[in-house]
Every structure is written in structure tokens, then in C-alpha cells.
Design a protein around this motif. Sequence first.
Motif, PDB file in Angstrom:
ATOM      1  N   ASP A 296       0.841  -1.202   0.000  1.00 18.01           N
ATOM      2  CA  ASP A 296       0.000   0.000   0.000  1.00 18.01           C
ATOM      3  C   ASP A 296       0.874   1.249   0.000  1.00 18.01           C
ATOM      4  O   ASP A 296       1.994   1.250   0.512  1.00 18.01           O
ATOM      5  CB  ASP A 296      -0.906   0.025   1.244  1.00 18.01           C
ATOM      6  CG  ASP A 296      -1.908  -1.115   1.240  1.00 18.01           C
ATOM      7  OD1 ASP A 296      -2.438  -1.416   0.150  1.00 18.01           O
ATOM      8  OD2 ASP A 296      -2.137  -1.694   2.317  1.00 18.01           O
ATOM      9  N   ILE A 297       0.326   2.306  -0.581  1.00 18.21           N
ATOM     10  CA  ILE A 297       1.015   3.599  -0.595  1.00 18.21           C
ATOM     11  C   ILE A 297       0.351   4.509   0.439  1.00 18.21           C
ATOM     12  O   ILE A 297      -0.867   4.724   0.411  1.00 18.21           O
ATOM     13  CB  ILE A 297       0.937   4.254  -1.995  1.00 18.21           C
ATOM     14  CG1 ILE A 297       1.599   3.346  -3.042  1.00 18.21           C
ATOM     15  CG2 ILE A 297       1.594   5.622  -1.987  1.00 18.21           C
ATOM     16  CD1 ILE A 297       3.084   3.157  -2.855  1.00 18.21           C
ATOM     17  N   GLN A 298       1.163   5.038   1.361  1.00 20.16           N
ATOM     18  CA  GLN A 298       0.676   5.982   2.376  1.00 20.16           C
ATOM     19  C   GLN A 298       1.022   7.394   1.901  1.00 20.16           C
ATOM     20  O   GLN A 298       2.155   7.847   2.033  1.00 20.16           O
ATOM     21  CB  GLN A 298       1.333   5.687   3.730  1.00 20.16           C
ATOM     22  CG  GLN A 298       1.119   4.269   4.236  1.00 20.16           C
ATOM     23  CD  GLN A 298      -0.350   3.956   4.466  1.00 20.16           C
ATOM     24  OE1 GLN A 298      -1.111   4.814   4.938  1.00 20.16           O
ATOM     25  NE2 GLN A 298      -0.753   2.740   4.118  1.00 20.16           N
ATOM     26  N   TRP A 299       0.048   8.077   1.335  1.00 17.36           N
ATOM     27  CA  TRP A 299       0.303   9.365   0.695  1.00 17.36           C
ATOM     28  C   TRP A 299       0.497  10.478   1.737  1.00 17.36           C
ATOM     29  O   TRP A 299      -0.250  10.574   2.705  1.00 17.36           O
ATOM     30  CB  TRP A 299      -0.856   9.736  -0.225  1.00 17.36           C
ATOM     31  CG  TRP A 299      -1.081   8.751  -1.339  1.00 17.36           C
ATOM     32  CD1 TRP A 299      -2.001   7.762  -1.376  1.00 17.36           C
ATOM     33  CD2 TRP A 299      -0.337   8.660  -2.555  1.00 17.36           C
ATOM     34  NE1 TRP A 299      -1.897   7.049  -2.539  1.00 17.36           N
ATOM     35  CE2 TRP A 299      -0.879   7.584  -3.287  1.00 17.36           C
ATOM     36  CE3 TRP A 299       0.737   9.383  -3.092  1.00 17.36           C
ATOM     37  CZ2 TRP A 299      -0.393   7.216  -4.533  1.00 17.36           C
ATOM     38  CZ3 TRP A 299       1.215   9.017  -4.338  1.00 17.36           C
ATOM     39  CH2 TRP A 299       0.662   7.947  -5.038  1.00 17.36           C
ATOM     40  N   SER A 300       1.508  11.288   1.463  1.00 18.87           N
ATOM     41  CA  SER A 300       1.752  12.462   2.311  1.00 18.87           C
ATOM     42  C   SER A 300       2.613  13.447   1.522  1.00 18.87           C
ATOM     43  O   SER A 300       3.192  13.106   0.490  1.00 18.87           O
ATOM     44  CB  SER A 300       2.465  12.065   3.612  1.00 18.87           C
ATOM     45  OG  SER A 300       3.744  11.534   3.309  1.00 18.87           O
ATOM     46  N   LYS A 341       8.619   4.785   1.215  1.00 18.17           N
ATOM     47  CA  LYS A 341       8.940   4.026  -0.004  1.00 18.17           C
ATOM     48  C   LYS A 341       9.824   4.839  -0.936  1.00 18.17           C
ATOM     49  O   LYS A 341      10.689   4.285  -1.629  1.00 18.17           O
ATOM     50  CB  LYS A 341       7.650   3.573  -0.688  1.00 18.17           C
ATOM     51  CG  LYS A 341       6.919   2.513   0.132  1.00 18.17           C
ATOM     52  CD  LYS A 341       5.655   2.054  -0.507  1.00 18.17           C
ATOM     53  CE  LYS A 341       5.026   0.921   0.311  1.00 18.17           C
ATOM     54  NZ  LYS A 341       4.771   1.294   1.706  1.00 18.17           N
ATOM     55  N   LEU A 342       9.624   6.153  -0.966  1.00 15.48           N
ATOM     56  CA  LEU A 342      10.497   7.001  -1.768  1.00 15.48           C
ATOM     57  C   LEU A 342      11.921   6.992  -1.189  1.00 15.48           C
ATOM     58  O   LEU A 342      12.909   6.963  -1.939  1.00 15.48           O
ATOM     59  CB  LEU A 342       9.943   8.427  -1.808  1.00 15.48           C
ATOM     60  CG  LEU A 342      10.655   9.406  -2.741  1.00 15.48           C
ATOM     61  CD1 LEU A 342      10.760   8.845  -4.150  1.00 15.48           C
ATOM     62  CD2 LEU A 342       9.903  10.736  -2.766  1.00 15.48           C
ATOM     63  N   VAL A 422       8.259   3.015  -7.902  1.00 16.71           N
ATOM     64  CA  VAL A 422       8.088   4.215  -8.734  1.00 16.71           C
ATOM     65  C   VAL A 422       6.810   4.097  -9.558  1.00 16.71           C
ATOM     66  O   VAL A 422       6.033   5.059  -9.685  1.00 16.71           O
ATOM     67  CB  VAL A 422       9.322   4.426  -9.640  1.00 16.71           C
ATOM     68  CG1 VAL A 422       9.047   5.506 -10.676  1.00 16.71           C
ATOM     69  CG2 VAL A 422      10.533   4.794  -8.806  1.00 16.71           C
ATOM     70  N   ASN A 423       6.552   2.921 -10.117  1.00 12.64           N
ATOM     71  CA  ASN A 423       5.324   2.712 -10.905  1.00 12.64           C
ATOM     72  C   ASN A 423       4.074   2.907 -10.065  1.00 12.64           C
ATOM     73  O   ASN A 423       3.071   3.452 -10.547  1.00 12.64           O
ATOM     74  CB  ASN A 423       5.322   1.310 -11.524  1.00 12.64           C
ATOM     75  CG  ASN A 423       6.336   1.154 -12.646  1.00 12.64           C
ATOM     76  OD1 ASN A 423       6.854   2.153 -13.156  1.00 12.64           O
ATOM     77  ND2 ASN A 423       6.627  -0.064 -13.037  1.00 12.64           N
ATOM     78  N   LEU A 424       4.128   2.457  -8.809  1.00 10.26           N
ATOM     79  CA  LEU A 424       2.976   2.616  -7.927  1.00 10.26           C
ATOM     80  C   LEU A 424       2.675   4.094  -7.652  1.00 10.26           C
ATOM     81  O   LEU A 424       1.544   4.453  -7.340  1.00 10.26           O
ATOM     82  CB  LEU A 424       3.216   1.889  -6.601  1.00 10.26           C
ATOM     83  CG  LEU A 424       3.114   0.356  -6.645  1.00 10.26           C
ATOM     84  CD1 LEU A 424       3.578  -0.240  -5.328  1.00 10.26           C
ATOM     85  CD2 LEU A 424       1.680  -0.075  -6.953  1.00 10.26           C
ATOM     86  N   HIS A 425       3.687   4.947  -7.788  1.00 11.32           N
ATOM     87  CA  HIS A 425       3.483   6.390  -7.630  1.00 11.32           C
ATOM     88  C   HIS A 425       3.030   7.055  -8.936  1.00 11.32           C
ATOM     89  O   HIS A 425       2.802   8.260  -8.968  1.00 11.32           O
ATOM     90  CB  HIS A 425       4.780   7.059  -7.157  1.00 11.32           C
ATOM     91  CG  HIS A 425       5.058   6.879  -5.700  1.00 11.32           C
ATOM     92  ND1 HIS A 425       5.612   5.737  -5.185  1.00 11.32           N
ATOM     93  CD2 HIS A 425       4.841   7.716  -4.632  1.00 11.32           C
ATOM     94  CE1 HIS A 425       5.741   5.857  -3.872  1.00 11.32           C
ATOM     95  NE2 HIS A 425       5.284   7.047  -3.508  1.00 11.32           N
ATOM     96  N   GLY A 426       2.938   6.256 -10.013  1.00 14.01           N
ATOM     97  CA  GLY A 426       2.540   6.813 -11.308  1.00 14.01           C
ATOM     98  C   GLY A 426       3.708   7.343 -12.117  1.00 14.01           C
ATOM     99  O   GLY A 426       3.507   8.038 -13.119  1.00 14.01           O
ATOM    100  N   GLY A 427       4.938   7.021 -11.703  1.00 12.33           N
ATOM    101  CA  GLY A 427       6.113   7.487 -12.429  1.00 12.33           C
ATOM    102  C   GLY A 427       6.753   6.379 -13.227  1.00 12.33           C
ATOM    103  O   GLY A 427       6.197   5.294 -13.395  1.00 12.33           O
TER     104      GLY A 427
END
Length: 454
Positions: A296-300, A341-342, A422-427
Motif C-alpha cells: 500500500d502507498i501511504q500518501w503524504s 517508499k520514496l 516508482v510505478n505505484l506512484h505513477g512514475g
Amino acid sequence: MARILKTSGSKSIPPKRRRVLRRTTDHLDERLIQLQALHRISTLINSTFNLEEILKVLTDSMARDLDFDRTGVVFLDRNSQKPFQSAYASFTPVEFRLILEHYDSLLLPALDKEDIFIETADNPPPQWAHFLNLLSAMSVCLLPMRVKSRLIGFAIGVRNHRLMHLSDDQRRFFSMFVSQASTAIENARLYEALGQSNLTLEEKVQERTRDLLQANTRLLELDQIKSNFISMVSHELRTPLTAIKGFIVTLFHYDKEISEEKRHLYLGVLNEETDRLTRLITELLDISRIESGRIDIQWSTVVVPDLVQRVFETLSMKAAAVRFEKNFSVDFPEVFADSDKLEQVLINLIGNALKYSPSDSRVVVRGRRIDDEVEISIEDEGPGIPESEHEKIFDKFYRQDNEINRKSPGTGLGLPICRTLVNLHGGKIWVESQLGQGCKFKFTLPFNLDKAGR
């Protein structure tokens, strides 16, 4: 005839009877000619399944046996019911094009109306008068070709200077002619379709065979990768565990005899090997979560230059004689991303750059804004990567065969994990490099403002 009269005992034939006999003889001669024509046509058109040859035979036979000056045969497309293939004799290309242009408006209604349609210049309807005038014809005859009531085509015959009228016998002959023509054309079409179907089937079999061979090759590759992976993981786990176990035993049994300097050295090795073991287990768990879709991606909001600086500090102990530098444009924005993750991506990419960098060189992290996304690059002055391996390095378990990798084993999972994150972030992520000229690993991140508030 004289022998017939003698047998019957008659000395002469009355005129009326003679006329009857002549009409009967002429009728039988005509029927014989028709039967011979049908036999000849049947032999010719049933000796081949080539549609073009059949159409040519039919146009020639219509001129010879049906007494037309100009002839044509048109085969219709099964789906659209439009003229699809044709042959003609004595028509000019312009004349036959005129015939096809009048198919929908004039010929098709006539074909639907009668089994044998005839129109002559003797007081025709206006449309037909115009059509006859265009063809410079006195008579035109349409013979619809049907198979099980389905129109598959038609024959057209023109008489240039004669009005056309058919007797009942002639109509029957025309009907038998067109029936044979219809059967031959349909058989040729079915044969062609069967040939195409067999060809398609053969192509599909070949394609599936190739797919199976490729799949089998891929399975063998995966089996080899699995074997290599098990061997690699066993080695990667055993190496730090052996070191950890050895130093712990040493400290346990010889604690009082060991100097403070050596104790510090041993503890440093234990710390390094523990980190190595932790990193290996983390990578294995990450790839497992990625493949099972449980990540999962925890956006912030993330300030990327600050995150890069934190990674520099984390890796500074290993940097030795390599200098870290960062260069971000003044308009570099904050991004919406998963900070942990970044950071994992940056640690992996900067750590790789550090591992391959020679002493007294630089590792530079640059960042710039491009439209509605940012681009981050990690540059080193190492040996570089040949172009042939630019994609392979992102495959799971793949490692370049070089001296540095042989001295510093790893899982080959770092870059595949980076690509996924990176793909999960749309990059997207890629490498720019030439052998002997260092590497530039680049990845993009969209601003992801639509993820704000999640």
C-alpha cells in the motif's frame, strides 16, 4: 425418314404430318444441343475449384450456348451482398462498370423479382430504357444465381440488335444452366474458404507451437532462476549468519581477553552483518508483498531535497572517499508520495551509485520540474552499464557479471523493487549509461495532487 415410311407401309407423308415431324425433329435437335451444352459446361466447371476459371468458362458458354453478344458473371460477397468478383466477355470495362453502378438501384430489384428477367427496347420502363441506351443494347437478360434461396451472384447477357423472347423449353434450359453455374460457384467458394480455413488452422498451430516453445523456454529459465535464487539466498543468509555467530562466540568465550579496540571492531562487524541480513530479509519480504499485491502507498507531502539529505547522512559511513552532492532547481515543488517508499528507492539507487563509484569521485542527485511532474536523477562516475543490459538490470534476480558484483554479492532485487515502487506512484524509472562513462538512474514522479487528503 424414307425407311420409317417404308416400314409403316406408307408411300407418302401428308404435308400436315410432315410439318409436325419437322417441328418434332427441330425440337429434339434443340434439346440435344442443350443437353450437350449442359454436359460440356458441367464437365468444364466441375473440373476446377478456381473461381476465376469458372467465371471465364461461364461467360464464354453464355455467348456460345445462350446466344448472347455480350456476357458477364458477377459473384456477390457473402456478408455485404455487394458485387465482389466478376468476369465478362465483349463488354468494355466502362460498360461493365456501368452495370455494377446500377446494381443496387436497378439490377437487384429485378433479380429479386424473377428467376429469368428479360427487358427489351420494345417499350421498356424509363429506367430500363436509359440503361439499354447506355449499353447500346436491344435486349438484356438477368439470371440470378441462388443456393438454397440465397442470392450468391448473377449472370447478365446482352443482345445487341435482336429483341429477346424465350420459349418454355429455352427458359428451362436457361434455368438448368444457371443452376449448374450456381452450384459450381458455391463449391469453388466453399473450397476456397476451406483452404483458407486450413491455412489459418495451420498458422494457428504453428503460432501455438511457437508459444509453447517460448513458454517452455521461459519455464526452464524460471526454473534456473529459482535454483539460482535458492542458492543465492542460502549463501546470502549463511554468510552474515556465519560472521555473526563467529563473533558472538568469540565475544562470549573470550570477553575478558579481548582488547577494547578489537571489541569495537567485532561489534562493528556484527552491526554491519546484521544490517546486511536485515536488508536481505526486507528485500525478500518486499518482493513477496509486491507479487501478491499486498503493498500500500501511504500518501503524504514530501520535500524531496530534505529526503535526499537524510539518505546522504544514512549512507555517509559507507561513503569513504566519495563525495555526495545534490542539485535541485529553485522551482522544484513538494510532491505527494509515500515518504518511506520514496526513501527506500533513494537508498537503493544512491547506495548502488556509491558501491560502483571509484575513490575521489562524486555521486550527484539532481532534481527538476517538468510540466506536472518532477524528474530525479542519481549520477555516478563508475564503470557504467552496456546498453544491452539497460532493461535486464530491472529484471528480478538479474545481476551484472563484473568484478564488483563478484566481490559484493546481492539478491538482484533492489532495482526491480525500485521500478515497482516508482510505478505505484505513477512514475517511471530508467537508466542512461555507456560502458566506462558512469550511470544516470532517472525516475519521474507526478505531483499526485489528486491523492491529497487520502
